[in-house]
Design a protein around this motif. Structure first.
Motif, mmCIF file in Angstrom:
data_model
loop_
_atom_site.group_PDB
_atom_site.id
_atom_site.type_symbol
_atom_site.label_atom_id
_atom_site.label_comp_id
_atom_site.label_asym_id
_atom_site.label_seq_id
_atom_site.Cartn_x
_atom_site.Cartn_y
_atom_site.Cartn_z
ATOM 1 N N SER A 111 -1.869 0.811 -9.780
ATOM 2 C CA SER A 111 -2.165 -0.214 -8.783
ATOM 3 C C SER A 111 -3.498 -0.901 -9.084
ATOM 4 N N LEU A 131 -11.055 -2.888 2.285
ATOM 5 C CA LEU A 131 -10.401 -2.793 0.981
ATOM 6 C C LEU A 131 -9.325 -3.875 0.840
ATOM 7 N N TYR A 132 -8.533 -4.050 1.887
ATOM 8 C CA TYR A 132 -7.499 -5.103 1.868
ATOM 9 C C TYR A 132 -8.136 -6.484 1.685
ATOM 10 N N HIS A 156 0.856 -1.190 0.000
ATOM 11 C CA HIS A 156 0.000 0.000 0.000
ATOM 12 C C HIS A 156 0.891 1.238 0.000
ATOM 13 N N THR A 169 -2.854 5.143 -2.327
ATOM 14 C CA THR A 169 -3.626 6.296 -1.860
ATOM 15 C C THR A 169 -2.930 7.528 -2.423
ATOM 16 N N ILE A 183 -2.026 -1.187 -3.781
ATOM 17 C CA ILE A 183 -2.980 -0.095 -3.583
ATOM 18 C C ILE A 183 -2.203 1.215 -3.536
ATOM 19 N N LEU A 226 -9.200 -7.245 -1.776
ATOM 20 C CA LEU A 226 -8.105 -7.424 -2.733
ATOM 21 C C LEU A 226 -7.457 -8.799 -2.641
ATOM 22 N N ILE A 241 -5.960 -0.951 -7.059
ATOM 23 C CA ILE A 241 -6.979 -0.026 -6.561
ATOM 24 C C ILE A 241 -6.307 1.315 -6.250
ATOM 25 N N TYR A 285 -10.264 0.795 5.241
ATOM 26 C CA TYR A 285 -9.077 0.242 4.579
ATOM 27 C C TYR A 285 -8.997 -1.272 4.780
#
Length: 326
Positions: A104, A320-321, A34, A69, A67, A324, A106, A317
């Protein structure tokens, strides 16, 4: 925490040290990588920033779930705020670097208004997860104090001269002669030259330049603050300062930019003004002389911070992890 290990791997402006990140990833073979990036996060060097922003692309190419950000984008800032002159080479380079940073699996953005830009130009798989708010465990103090605070990295997009000019006009008002101005924060690593201007005004007319202070010192500082001022010429993403200080329940006055308008729309206690000395002076005078007004705006900030406390953002988050690695 036993579950968190911090390992320093790279140095600002050092291209070779940035590439050490890839070496370390290949060594530990993580489930997810990330990246938390902005366009100038790797220093003042254009080459270092370009190499750093290619890391998500390289990581995904090596087969790791990735990922990003991403805090800002070329379409939402002036190139000068990233330390670049506005020319075709820099504009093209920024686009390519951003495209690689957003390659990435995401992409996470912090500003709702950025979603369509990113999905259209960089990555269709883009989601919004707001910035988290700090200090929600601290009890807010809504009483107004005769002190104006500026806090944050200092660079060309932060108009401290406008703030100082407005402050001087306020200090001429009979009821506001005892006000003070606190300037807190170090010059941005890309723009160290701003320290000269800060040292020049420190100690004059009740202006105090305090430099960088640790987060643990902020609650004590905020006991002396009446209003927070963010006189930005331009934003480089959502405001970390709003999220850092909102929980203390103090009113915020900021220049009219999309990012501040969005935060206000979502509940933050921000009074938005035109980027002119007279508009800042008029608005700050109203707030400093009205406890009721300050309290009302401050309560909105506290409520906003409660909705964005880090425990809530962390759960977003985590989901989200989990999505994935399924």
């Amino acid at each position: 925490s036993e579950k968190v290990e911090v390992i320093p791997l790279w140095k600002s402006n050092n291209c070779l040290s940035i590439l050490k990140i890839i070496h370390y990833i290949m060594r530990i073979k993580p489930d997810i990588v990330h990246y938390n990036l902005s366009l100038s996060v790797f220093g003042r060097s254009r080459i270092a920033n370009f190499i750093g922003l290619t890391l998500p692309f390289i990581t995904r190419l090596l087969g790791y779930k990735t990922i990003t950000t991403m805090h800002n984008f070329p379409e939402t800032i002036n190139p000068e705020t990233a330390g670049l002159k506005r020319n075709i080479i820099n504009i093209t380079g920024l686009f390519l670097a951003t495209k690689l940073a957003c390659s990435s699996h995401i992409v996470v953005v912090l500003v709702r208004s950025y979603i369509n830009i990113v999905r259209r130009r960089y990555n269709k798989n883009t989601v919004l997860i707001p910035h988290g708010a700090w200090f929600t465990e601290v009890k807010p103090n809504y009483n107004i104090a005769p002190t104006i605070l500026f806090l944050g990295h200092i660079g060309p997009n932060k108009d401290l001269q406008l703030l100082i000019d407005s402050y001087r006009k306020l200090k001429q008002q009979p009821k506001l002669r005892k006000i003070r101005l606190f300037i807190v924060g170090a010059p941005h690593p890309i723009f160290p030259e701003y320290i000269k201007m800060l040292k020049r005004v420190d100690g004059t007319e009740d202006i105090a330049y305090m430099g960088y202070i640790d987060n643990k010192e902020i609650p004590k500082l905020m006991e002396k603050v009446g209003v927070i001022v963010l006189p930005y010429k331009a934003c480089t993403g959502t405001s970390g300062v709003v999220h850092l200080l909102a929980a203390f329940g103090k009113p915020i006055v900021a220049s009219d930019h999309l990012e501040f308008r969005e935060l206000k729309k979502e509940g933050a206690g921000i009074v938005i003004v035109k980027h002119k000395v007279e508009h800042y002076t008029k608005t700050l005078k109203k707030i400093l002389l009205s406890n009721n007004m300050a309290k009302q705006i401050g309560k909105a900030n506290r409520k906003f911070a409660e909705k964005r406390k880090w425990s809530i953002i962390a759960r977003k988050y985590l989901k989200l992890y989990q999505s994935l690695i399924k």
